[in-house]
Write a protein that holds these residues in place. Sequence first.
Motif, short mmCIF file in Angstrom:
data_model
loop_
_atom_site.label_atom_id
_atom_site.label_comp_id
_atom_site.label_asym_id
_atom_site.label_seq_id
_atom_site.Cartn_x
_atom_site.Cartn_y
_atom_site.Cartn_z
N LEU A 66 -36.45 -8.86 -13.45
CA LEU A 66 -35.58 -9.06 -12.30
C LEU A 66 -34.30 -9.78 -12.72
CD1 LEU A 66 -36.00 -8.32 -9.30
CD2 LEU A 66 -36.66 -10.69 -8.90
N GLN A 67 -33.16 -9.32 -12.20
CA GLN A 67 -31.87 -9.93 -12.49
C GLN A 67 -31.68 -11.19 -11.64
OE1 GLN A 67 -30.44 -8.65 -15.18
NE2 GLN A 67 -29.17 -6.89 -14.57
N GLN A 68 -30.55 -11.88 -11.86
CA GLN A 68 -30.29 -13.13 -11.13
C GLN A 68 -30.11 -12.90 -9.64
OE1 GLN A 68 -27.00 -15.14 -12.96
NE2 GLN A 68 -28.20 -15.84 -14.72
N ASP A 69 -29.67 -11.70 -9.24
CA ASP A 69 -29.50 -11.43 -7.81
C ASP A 69 -30.84 -11.24 -7.10
OD1 ASP A 69 -30.36 -8.99 -8.73
OD2 ASP A 69 -28.56 -7.87 -8.13
N GLN A 70 -31.96 -11.29 -7.87
CA GLN A 70 -33.32 -11.17 -7.33
C GLN A 70 -33.57 -9.84 -6.64
OE1 GLN A 70 -35.71 -13.63 -7.93
NE2 GLN A 70 -34.04 -14.31 -9.24
N SER A 127 -31.90 -6.45 -8.31
CA SER A 127 -31.75 -5.39 -9.32
C SER A 127 -32.62 -5.70 -10.54
CB SER A 127 -30.29 -5.24 -9.72
OG SER A 127 -29.77 -6.47 -10.20
N CYS A 128 -32.90 -4.65 -11.32
CA CYS A 128 -33.79 -4.75 -12.48
C CYS A 128 -33.08 -4.22 -13.72
CB CYS A 128 -35.07 -3.94 -12.25
SG CYS A 128 -36.01 -4.44 -10.78
N ARG A 129 -33.41 -4.78 -14.86
CA ARG A 129 -32.91 -4.27 -16.13
C ARG A 129 -34.08 -4.13 -17.11
NH1 ARG A 129 -32.82 -8.16 -20.00
NH2 ARG A 129 -32.78 -10.35 -19.31
N ALA A 130 -33.94 -3.16 -17.99
CA ALA A 130 -35.00 -2.90 -18.96
C ALA A 130 -35.12 -4.07 -19.94
CB ALA A 130 -34.72 -1.61 -19.72
#
Length: 624
Positions: A290-294, A296-299
Amino acid sequence: MRDLLCSPLPMLLFLLQPWETQLQFAGPRCRSGPLDLVFVIDSSRSVRPFEFETMRQFLVGLLRGLDVGPNATRVGVIQYSSQVQSVFPLGAFSRREDMERAIRALVPLAQGTMTGLAIQYAMNVAFSVAEGARPPEARVPRIAVIVTDGRPQDRVAEVAAQARARGIEIYAVGVQRADVGSLRAMASPPLDEHVFLVESFDLIQEFGLQFQGRLCGKDLCAEGRHGCQHQCVSAPGTFHCACNPGYQLAADNKSCLVIDLCTQGTQGCEHHCISSPGSYFCRCRAGFVLQQDQRSCRAIDHCSFGNHSCQHECVSTFAGPRCHCREGHDLLPDGKSCEARDLCNGVDHGCEFQCVSEGLSYHCLCPEGQQLQADGKSCNRCREGHVDLVLLVDGSKSVRPQNFELVKRFVNQIVDFLDVSPEGTRVGLVQFSSRVRTEFPLGRYGTAAEVKQAVLAVEYMERGTMTGLALRHMVEHSFSEAQGARPRALNVPRVGLVFTDGRSQDDISVWAARAKEEGIVMYAVGVGKAVEEELRQIASEPAELHVSYSPDFGTMTHLLENLRGSICPEEGIGPGTELRSPCECESLVEFQGRTLGALERLTQNLAQLTARLEDLENQLATQK
């Protein structure tokens, strides 16, 4: 619903005391909140006139303890015997005086006891909105008090259950001769709070005395029987259920359901929306973070952690880091180390004689004295002389299907160095196991391409190994003119090549000797468990030039050079050819050349192995 309604009725029951007793407890009325109350009075002939008068006084005294009004308690009265009569409906009077006047004017019906009919009337008519009952969405408690002194003359259980299902709370009061079973069938649960039995109408005041202490100010939530899953909110004479934050009230008005915000959409989550009471959070699929924006996702880059230990390249996947080798290399079983690919390790490189690997590529070599052809793979073929060649291929069970395919490729490599044509070399193929089958005779195909295609189409026979039977078939049939062999007068060499991987199950000596007597030059190729003695029996003399052996099917290609030198007429041994002594100078030079070539190849392999070991040592030093 039972708990919602249990407060008003005890108040009513208290007021069932005799009129004189009731006056002694006069005081402020209990304000129990809105209530729709219908009395169902038994006025059958079994109720005597003085008993009915006691009943009338009971109702009048009860009214004086109620907070009667359009927005408070609405009262309706019906009486029944063999029929049902409405004394006054719920919406008829808003003043207590009018109700008392109607009750005092009540005349008993004095017939049968149709209690079930009365309950049905109360359910369908008395508690209808048209009769003055408040609508169901107003959530005003509905109470029916049935007072009877006998056994019903109709069925009550089913209609009472329907009434209770519609939200009507039923209290059953039996006097004197009343049937207890019928009372229990009519009343709402719990029965010990809704069924009452008194000995006579004179003692009906005891019905009210039992509830004198539960009249007013009762906190229905404090009893703990409200059934609310989360919160009980008490109100005068009633209560309602409420839910904790993040929940909503279910259809039963008691249970609470989680408010699933994710059913209204993804809430901006790139992968998964996970609901929690009154809230939600985002979750990523496996292999993502999970990204900081809670949202979006990144591999996940597993290779960035620096612990993959890959020799060449690290490739990040959803399952974790995977090692990858550069082009021309193969990954070793440890999953991390790489090894230079030997492109010559197989039978698909196409080199007729020898394949030499060169990192990402390879090249073909030909024997000394022969030149590489324009295709870069084949060497100069047998161009002079004519040969009738019959191949006897072992198709027994011990060969196995995958090895039989390698044998067929090997046969086609022999065909590659032959000048196949009707005037040049003719090729026939016989397969043997427990029986013998001619796959194609000498005279059938006139080009190498046709022969190779026919070889690839041969189907594996399996079963036993009757090599003697195959030799007999070859001698008697395969080299006949009917099968395509050229007449003996043309002096075309006849060559037989037997390929086998094991011991024959029949005698080979007779027909092996007969073949050589017929002038057939015999070659024997053995693989694996082939018996040397049998190979020598089959082959022509000298055995050293006519017998070839390979320990396994995967290394048969090294036999091609020997067979080429033997089968090709201009390079082989024909009638009248003088055998060279292995001790002559030319033989020694040829042997020396081959030996030096083999040593050079071994030196190259050793250099590659040394480089590989140094690379592994460097990796171990780096990890330390």
